[in-house]
Scaffold this motif. Structure first.
Motif, short mmCIF file in Angstrom:
data_model
loop_
_atom_site.label_atom_id
_atom_site.label_comp_id
_atom_site.label_asym_id
_atom_site.label_seq_id
_atom_site.Cartn_x
_atom_site.Cartn_y
_atom_site.Cartn_z
N UNK A 1 22.88 -1.62 6.16
CA UNK A 1 21.77 -1.27 6.78
C UNK A 1 20.91 -0.12 5.77
N UNK A 2 19.45 -0.65 5.51
CA UNK A 2 18.61 0.05 4.74
C UNK A 2 17.80 0.65 5.84
N UNK A 3 17.04 1.65 5.23
CA UNK A 3 15.75 2.20 5.84
C UNK A 3 14.49 1.23 6.00
N UNK A 4 14.39 0.32 5.06
CA UNK A 4 13.32 -0.72 5.04
C UNK A 4 14.07 -2.06 5.44
N UNK A 5 13.43 -2.51 6.39
CA UNK A 5 14.04 -4.15 6.58
C UNK A 5 13.90 -5.01 5.63
N UNK A 6 12.62 -4.85 5.03
CA UNK A 6 12.20 -5.71 3.90
C UNK A 6 13.43 -5.54 2.71
N UNK A 7 13.79 -4.37 2.25
CA UNK A 7 14.84 -4.36 1.42
C UNK A 7 16.07 -4.77 1.99
N UNK A 8 16.56 -4.89 3.29
CA UNK A 8 17.71 -5.48 3.65
C UNK A 8 17.66 -7.01 3.36
N UNK A 9 16.64 -7.72 3.92
CA UNK A 9 16.52 -8.95 3.49
C UNK A 9 16.63 -9.43 2.02
N UNK A 10 15.97 -8.64 1.12
CA UNK A 10 16.04 -8.81 -0.21
C UNK A 10 17.34 -8.93 -0.90
N UNK A 11 18.17 -7.55 -0.30
CA UNK A 11 19.39 -7.32 -0.78
C UNK A 11 20.41 -8.69 -0.30
N UNK A 12 19.99 -8.98 0.90
CA UNK A 12 21.18 -10.43 1.28
C UNK A 12 20.67 -11.44 0.91
N UNK A 13 19.41 -11.79 0.65
CA UNK A 13 18.85 -13.13 0.15
C UNK A 13 18.85 -13.39 -1.46
N UNK A 14 18.49 -12.21 -2.12
CA UNK A 14 18.29 -12.37 -3.56
C UNK A 14 19.16 -11.70 -4.42
N UNK A 15 19.95 -10.81 -3.79
CA UNK A 15 20.84 -10.02 -4.69
C UNK A 15 22.25 -10.37 -4.71
N UNK A 16 22.81 -10.04 -3.36
CA UNK A 16 24.18 -10.27 -3.25
C UNK A 16 24.20 -11.65 -2.38
N UNK A 17 23.43 -12.42 -2.21
CA UNK A 17 23.44 -13.81 -1.52
C UNK A 17 24.52 -13.85 -0.35
N UNK A 18 24.37 -13.02 0.70
CA UNK A 18 25.50 -12.91 1.51
C UNK A 18 25.76 -14.17 2.33
N UNK A 19 24.92 -14.98 2.47
CA UNK A 19 25.11 -16.36 2.94
C UNK A 19 26.43 -16.95 1.99
N UNK B 1 29.22 -8.28 -11.69
CA UNK B 1 29.25 -8.96 -10.83
C UNK B 1 28.26 -10.22 -10.73
N UNK B 2 27.53 -10.29 -11.99
CA UNK B 2 26.73 -11.18 -11.96
C UNK B 2 25.46 -11.15 -10.80
N UNK B 3 24.88 -10.01 -10.61
CA UNK B 3 23.82 -9.89 -9.57
C UNK B 3 22.55 -9.52 -10.51
N UNK B 4 21.83 -10.51 -10.35
CA UNK B 4 20.69 -10.33 -11.13
C UNK B 4 19.67 -9.43 -10.51
N UNK B 5 18.93 -8.79 -11.40
CA UNK B 5 17.88 -7.95 -10.90
C UNK B 5 16.69 -8.64 -11.61
N UNK B 6 15.54 -9.29 -10.84
CA UNK B 6 14.58 -9.59 -11.42
C UNK B 6 13.57 -8.73 -12.24
N UNK B 7 13.07 -9.01 -13.30
CA UNK B 7 12.29 -8.21 -14.21
C UNK B 7 11.40 -7.54 -13.61
N UNK B 8 10.66 -7.94 -12.41
CA UNK B 8 9.56 -7.50 -11.76
C UNK B 8 9.81 -6.28 -11.25
N UNK B 9 11.13 -5.92 -10.94
CA UNK B 9 11.78 -4.78 -9.82
C UNK B 9 12.64 -4.21 -10.75
N UNK B 10 12.74 -4.37 -12.26
CA UNK B 10 13.87 -3.94 -13.02
C UNK B 10 13.94 -2.32 -13.25
#
Length: 179
Positions: free
Chosen positions: A69-87, A154-163
């Motif tokens: 759980x993050x303080x900011x819901x959008x961060x949680x969404x990005x974490x699950x969808x874009x970084x750790x790909x939790x699905x 762990x091959x977790x990519x961080x996009x250059x726009x937020x690096x």
């Protein structure tokens, strides 16, 4: 024949009753990947499972990625969808052993122990060695540790726009009380 089967089954299951495992399902893992001067990137999962075999010092832990759980819901969404790909990678696991662990020697004063094992995250497995403070309390056996995980391992990519806003070196804190 029935007696032989019963006694065989009894002898096989007897060691499992003799080995009492210590368990928690409410362990806490916090991670932080914040960079100074930018918004805090921090999350906590308070539903982590951990099992310790006090006879052998073997330890295993499982954290569901969607449990962070993050303080900011959008961060949680990005974490699950874009970084750790939790699905695709729904959990992180650790299996290892606490060096020189002896439950009978634990006191209320925390002592440093080395834990070696394999961390599996984002479909990749890496050998890690961490130091943990372990002590006995009225609530059970407490295990606390702080260590760093590198996203590249762990091959977790961080996009250059937020690096520039996100550290590749992630500080991890764990806090388990096993009973």
């Amino acid at each position: 024949m029935k007696k032989i089967f019963f006694y065989s089954l009894f002898l096989v299951t007897l060691p499992n009753f003799a080995q009492t495992k210590l368990v928690t399902k409410t362990g806490k893992i916090t991670f932080e990947a914040s960079v100074p001067a930018f918004e805090e990137v921090k999350a906590k999962n308070e539903s982590v499972t951990c099992i310790l075999n006090p006879t052998t010092g073997e330890i295993a832990s499982l954290a569901l990625m969607k449990g962070f759980r993050f303080k900011v819901a959008l961060m949680e969404e990005h974490f699950n969808e874009n970084y750790v790909e939790s699905d695709q990678y729904p959990k992180a696991t650790f299996k290892g052993k606490i060096d020189n662990f002896d439950l009978s020697k634990l006191t209320t004063t925390a002592k440093d122990y080395t834990i070696k094992g394999k961390l599996e995250l984002h479909g990749k497995t890496k050998d890690i060695t961490i130091t943990a403070k372990i002590k006995k309390t009225d609530n059970g056996v407490e295990i606390d540790s702080n260590f760093t995980v590198n996203t590249d391992d762990f091959d977790i990519d961080i996009p250059s726009v937020v690096s520039k806003k996100l550290s590749k070196k992630v500080a991890v804190t764990l806090d388990f009380t096993l009973k």
